[in-house]
Design a protein around this motif. Structure first.
Motif, short mmCIF file in Angstrom:
data_model
loop_
_atom_site.label_atom_id
_atom_site.label_comp_id
_atom_site.label_asym_id
_atom_site.label_seq_id
_atom_site.Cartn_x
_atom_site.Cartn_y
_atom_site.Cartn_z
N GLY A 76 0.82 -1.20 0.00
CA GLY A 76 0.00 0.00 0.00
C GLY A 76 0.86 1.25 0.00
N LYS A 77 0.90 1.94 1.13
CA LYS A 77 1.70 3.17 1.22
C LYS A 77 3.17 2.88 1.48
CE LYS A 77 -2.04 6.23 2.50
NZ LYS A 77 -2.49 7.30 3.38
N LEU A 78 3.52 1.61 1.63
CA LEU A 78 4.91 1.19 1.80
C LEU A 78 5.27 0.20 0.70
CD1 LEU A 78 5.05 0.32 5.61
CD2 LEU A 78 5.94 2.37 4.52
N GLN A 96 5.36 6.32 1.09
CA GLN A 96 4.66 7.38 0.38
C GLN A 96 4.78 8.72 1.09
OE1 GLN A 96 0.66 6.51 -0.96
NE2 GLN A 96 0.07 8.64 -0.74
N ASN A 97 4.70 8.73 2.42
CA ASN A 97 4.80 9.98 3.18
C ASN A 97 6.15 10.66 3.00
OD1 ASN A 97 2.27 9.35 4.10
ND2 ASN A 97 2.89 8.86 6.17
N SER A 98 7.19 9.88 2.67
CA SER A 98 8.53 10.45 2.51
C SER A 98 8.80 10.98 1.12
CB SER A 98 9.59 9.39 2.85
OG SER A 98 9.48 9.00 4.19
N ILE A 99 8.27 10.31 0.10
CA ILE A 99 8.61 10.71 -1.27
C ILE A 99 7.46 11.38 -2.02
CG2 ILE A 99 10.38 8.93 -1.46
CD1 ILE A 99 8.48 7.40 -3.34
N GLY A 100 6.28 11.39 -1.44
CA GLY A 100 5.13 12.01 -2.08
C GLY A 100 4.31 11.00 -2.88
N ALA A 101 3.05 11.28 -3.00
CA ALA A 101 2.12 10.34 -3.64
C ALA A 101 2.45 10.10 -5.11
CB ALA A 101 0.69 10.85 -3.50
N SER A 103 5.42 10.40 -6.76
CA SER A 103 6.65 9.60 -6.90
C SER A 103 6.42 8.16 -6.46
CB SER A 103 7.78 10.22 -6.07
OG SER A 103 8.14 11.47 -6.59
N HIS A 104 5.64 7.99 -5.41
CA HIS A 104 5.34 6.65 -4.91
C HIS A 104 4.57 5.85 -5.97
CE1 HIS A 104 3.56 3.62 -2.12
NE2 HIS A 104 4.77 3.71 -1.60
N LYS A 105 3.58 6.48 -6.57
CA LYS A 105 2.79 5.81 -7.61
C LYS A 105 3.68 5.47 -8.80
CE LYS A 105 -1.27 6.43 -10.52
NZ LYS A 105 -2.32 7.35 -10.94
N LEU A 106 4.55 6.39 -9.19
CA LEU A 106 5.48 6.16 -10.29
C LEU A 106 6.39 4.97 -9.99
CD1 LEU A 106 6.22 7.66 -12.99
CD2 LEU A 106 8.09 8.66 -11.72
N PHE A 107 6.92 4.91 -8.77
CA PHE A 107 7.79 3.80 -8.38
C PHE A 107 7.04 2.47 -8.47
CE2 PHE A 107 9.75 0.95 -5.27
CZ PHE A 107 11.09 1.04 -5.63
N LYS A 108 5.82 2.45 -7.99
CA LYS A 108 5.04 1.21 -7.96
C LYS A 108 4.58 0.75 -9.34
CE LYS A 108 1.75 1.08 -4.88
NZ LYS A 108 0.77 1.32 -3.82
N LYS A 109 4.26 1.69 -10.20
CA LYS A 109 3.62 1.33 -11.48
C LYS A 109 4.55 1.29 -12.68
CE LYS A 109 -0.44 1.10 -9.58
NZ LYS A 109 -0.94 -0.20 -9.21
#
Length: 127
Positions: A76-78, A96-101, A103-109
Motif C-alpha cells: 500500500g503506502k509502503l 509514500q509519506n517520505s517521497i510524495g504520492a 513519486s510513490h505511484k510512479l515507483f510502484k507502477k
C-alpha cells in the motif's frame, strides 16, 4: 518487408519508458551518482551501530546506491524492494509519506524487476 511492430510485452515496456519521460525522468541517464556500493553502505551502518552506545541515536548515513531491482513487495503506502549490485543486496523501504504520492505511484507502477535503479536515502535497520 514490413515495419517492426512491438509485441504486447515490448509495448508495455515502451509505455512505461514514455511515462517516465513524461514525468521528467530520463530512463537512460548518461551518469549515475552512486556514493556507496550496497556492501559499503551496510558496512558503514554496522560500524556506526557498533560505535553507538545503547539508547543513543545512530549517526545518520545518507547513501546513494545503484543496481538491479530484484524483489518488490507492495504494502500500500509502503514498498519493500531489494536492489542488487555486484557487491551485495540491500533493501529499499519506500514510504509514500517520505517521497510524495506521485513519486510513490510512479515507483510502484512504472518499474519492473530487472530494471536498473538509483536510490538515495538514510540507511537504517527495519524492525
Amino acid at each position: 518487408m514490413s515495419e517492426w511492430q512491438p509485441n504486447a510485452l515490448e509495448q508495455k515496456r515502451l509505455d512505461k519508458m514514455n511515462n517516465l519521460r513524461e514525468a521528467g525522468m530520463d530512463p537512460y541517464p548518461r551518469r549515475i551518482e552512486r556514493t556507496h556500493t550496497t556492501a559499503e553502505a551496510i558496512a558503514q551502518f554496522e560500524t556506526a551501530e557498533q560505535n553507538t552506545a545503547e539508547g543513543e541515536q545512530i549517526e545518520e548515513i545518507l547513501a546513494t546506491i545503484c543496481g538491479r531491482l530484484v524483489s518488490f513487495r507492495d504494502k500500500g503506502k509502503l514498498v519493500f524492494a531489494h536492489v542488487e549490485d555486484g557487491h551485495g543486496r540491500m533493501q529499499l523501504f519506500v514510504r509514500q509519506n517520505s517521497i510524495g504520492a506521485d513519486s510513490h505511484k510512479l515507483f510502484k507502477k512504472q518499474l519492473d524487476l530487472g530494471d536498473f535503479v538509483q536510490a538515495t536515502g538514510s540507511v537504517f535497520r527495519t524492525k
